[in-house]
Design a protein around this motif. Structure first.
Motif, mmCIF file in Angstrom:
data_model
loop_
_atom_site.group_PDB
_atom_site.id
_atom_site.type_symbol
_atom_site.label_atom_id
_atom_site.label_comp_id
_atom_site.label_asym_id
_atom_site.label_seq_id
_atom_site.Cartn_x
_atom_site.Cartn_y
_atom_site.Cartn_z
ATOM 1 N N ASN A 64 26.740 26.106 67.397
ATOM 2 C CA ASN A 64 25.465 26.578 66.854
ATOM 3 C C ASN A 64 24.935 27.799 67.601
ATOM 4 O OD1 ASN A 64 25.648 24.449 65.125
ATOM 5 N ND2 ASN A 64 23.842 23.373 65.862
ATOM 6 N N HIS A 65 25.414 27.997 68.836
ATOM 7 C CA HIS A 65 24.963 29.143 69.619
ATOM 8 C C HIS A 65 25.514 30.461 69.073
ATOM 9 C CE1 HIS A 65 24.247 31.871 72.941
ATOM 10 N NE2 HIS A 65 25.544 32.040 73.105
ATOM 11 N N GLU A 66 26.671 30.402 68.438
ATOM 12 C CA GLU A 66 27.311 31.628 67.962
ATOM 13 C C GLU A 66 26.498 32.255 66.823
ATOM 14 O OE1 GLU A 66 31.247 30.592 66.829
ATOM 15 O OE2 GLU A 66 31.744 29.715 68.766
ATOM 16 N N ASP A 67 26.283 33.553 66.915
ATOM 17 C CA ASP A 67 25.574 34.276 65.865
ATOM 18 C C ASP A 67 26.432 34.313 64.599
ATOM 19 O OD1 ASP A 67 23.361 36.243 65.066
ATOM 20 O OD2 ASP A 67 25.189 37.385 64.667
ATOM 21 N N PRO A 68 25.870 33.932 63.434
ATOM 22 C CA PRO A 68 26.678 33.898 62.204
ATOM 23 C C PRO A 68 27.319 35.239 61.856
ATOM 24 C CG PRO A 68 24.606 32.725 61.904
ATOM 25 C CD PRO A 68 24.513 33.408 63.226
ATOM 26 N N THR A 69 26.565 36.325 62.030
ATOM 27 C CA THR A 69 27.121 37.645 61.712
ATOM 28 C C THR A 69 28.277 37.996 62.650
ATOM 29 O OG1 THR A 69 24.957 38.386 60.912
ATOM 30 C CG2 THR A 69 26.591 40.074 61.446
ATOM 31 N N GLN A 70 28.059 37.743 63.937
ATOM 32 C CA GLN A 70 29.113 38.011 64.907
ATOM 33 C C GLN A 70 30.334 37.157 64.628
ATOM 34 O OE1 GLN A 70 29.038 40.365 67.157
ATOM 35 N NE2 GLN A 70 31.016 39.891 68.092
ATOM 36 N N ARG A 71 30.096 35.920 64.219
ATOM 37 C CA ARG A 71 31.212 35.026 63.914
ATOM 38 C C ARG A 71 32.040 35.566 62.742
ATOM 39 N NH1 ARG A 71 32.345 29.899 65.273
ATOM 40 N NH2 ARG A 71 33.806 28.810 63.939
ATOM 41 N N LYS A 72 31.361 36.105 61.728
ATOM 42 C CA LYS A 72 32.086 36.659 60.576
ATOM 43 C C LYS A 72 32.906 37.874 60.988
ATOM 44 C CE LYS A 72 28.819 35.023 57.071
ATOM 45 N NZ LYS A 72 27.826 35.420 56.026
ATOM 46 N N ILE A 73 32.337 38.695 61.882
ATOM 47 C CA ILE A 73 33.071 39.866 62.355
ATOM 48 C C ILE A 73 34.332 39.439 63.111
ATOM 49 C CG2 ILE A 73 32.985 41.851 63.923
ATOM 50 C CD1 ILE A 73 29.996 42.066 63.264
ATOM 51 N N ILE A 74 34.175 38.432 63.976
ATOM 52 C CA ILE A 74 35.334 37.938 64.744
ATOM 53 C C ILE A 74 36.375 37.337 63.812
ATOM 54 C CG2 ILE A 74 36.078 36.231 66.452
ATOM 55 C CD1 ILE A 74 33.362 36.575 67.806
#
Length: 215
Positions: A64-74
């Protein structure tokens, strides 16, 4: 993959979201195993319970700590969301390794037990199994599948009760029974640990599939 692992581990350390579940685990050790003079394996049964709760909480906190946008980029960079989830679980299990060591050593230091290699091995395998089951529950109750934190907490609590009370739903109940009754044997213990790994793999695949459909 290595770079992502370092990034996630650094992010977790800086966020300090590991602190509450870790402190809960340490407090449980202090309350449940201090000054115990019974069989060492019985103390490890309590460690299994503490590890299960701690790892579930830790997994939810990290995912839950991971930013959704950053997660999509990764995910786009790696080409597969399963790799991101696998690295996330690896970070969780890495953090659990020192907790396993603490769970093995603390009852010995604070209590009076007959120490055997078999008891230590049983405690280590049982705690690792609990960590994998906890990570499985955490994945399935994370924001990736259940966006509302209140519903996620209730679902996680229900899942924890289920794995503790129902013998057939996970290896946790059989593991705790084996440790409490002081009748651990190598083959059943190994099979239960392998089953825990299989459950974690299934949780990874399920989370990836459902999360990708939501996206």
């Amino acid at each position: 993959m290595t770079a992502l692992y370092r990034y996630l581990m650094t992010s977790v350390l800086l966020s300090q979201r590991y602190l509450p579940p870790t402190l809960i685990f340490l407090a449980a050790m202090a309350v449940g195993t201090s000054s115990d003079s019974g069989p060492l394996q019985s103390s490890y049964a309590f460690c299994v319970l503490a590890m299960l709760v701690c790892t579930t909480w830790l997994t939810v906190a990290i995912v839950n700590h991971e930013d959704p946008t950053q997660r999509k980029i990764i995910r786009v960079m790696l080409g597969d969301s399963l790799r991101v989830l696998a690295v996330t679980v690896t970070v969780v299990l890495t953090w659990c390794l020192p907790l396993v060591v603490i769970g093995l050593v603390y009852p010995i230091v604070t209590g009076k037990h007959d120490i055997t290699a078999g008891a230590l091995a049983a405690g280590a395998f049982a705690q690792l199994s609990a960590a994998m089951i906890g990570a499985s529950i955490g994945l399935l109750c994370s924001r990736l599948l259940i966006p509302r934190i209140g519903i996620a907490m209730l679902t996680a609590a229900a899942a924890l009760l289920a794995v503790l009370l129902l013998r057939w739903i996970s290896p946790i109940r059989p593991l705790m029974a084996m440790l409490s009754d002081d009748r651990v044997t190598a083959v059943p213990l190994t099979l239960l640990t392998a089953l825990s790994a299989a459950i974690l793999t299934a949780a990874l695949l399920t989370t990836r599939t459902l999360a990708d459909r939501k996206d």
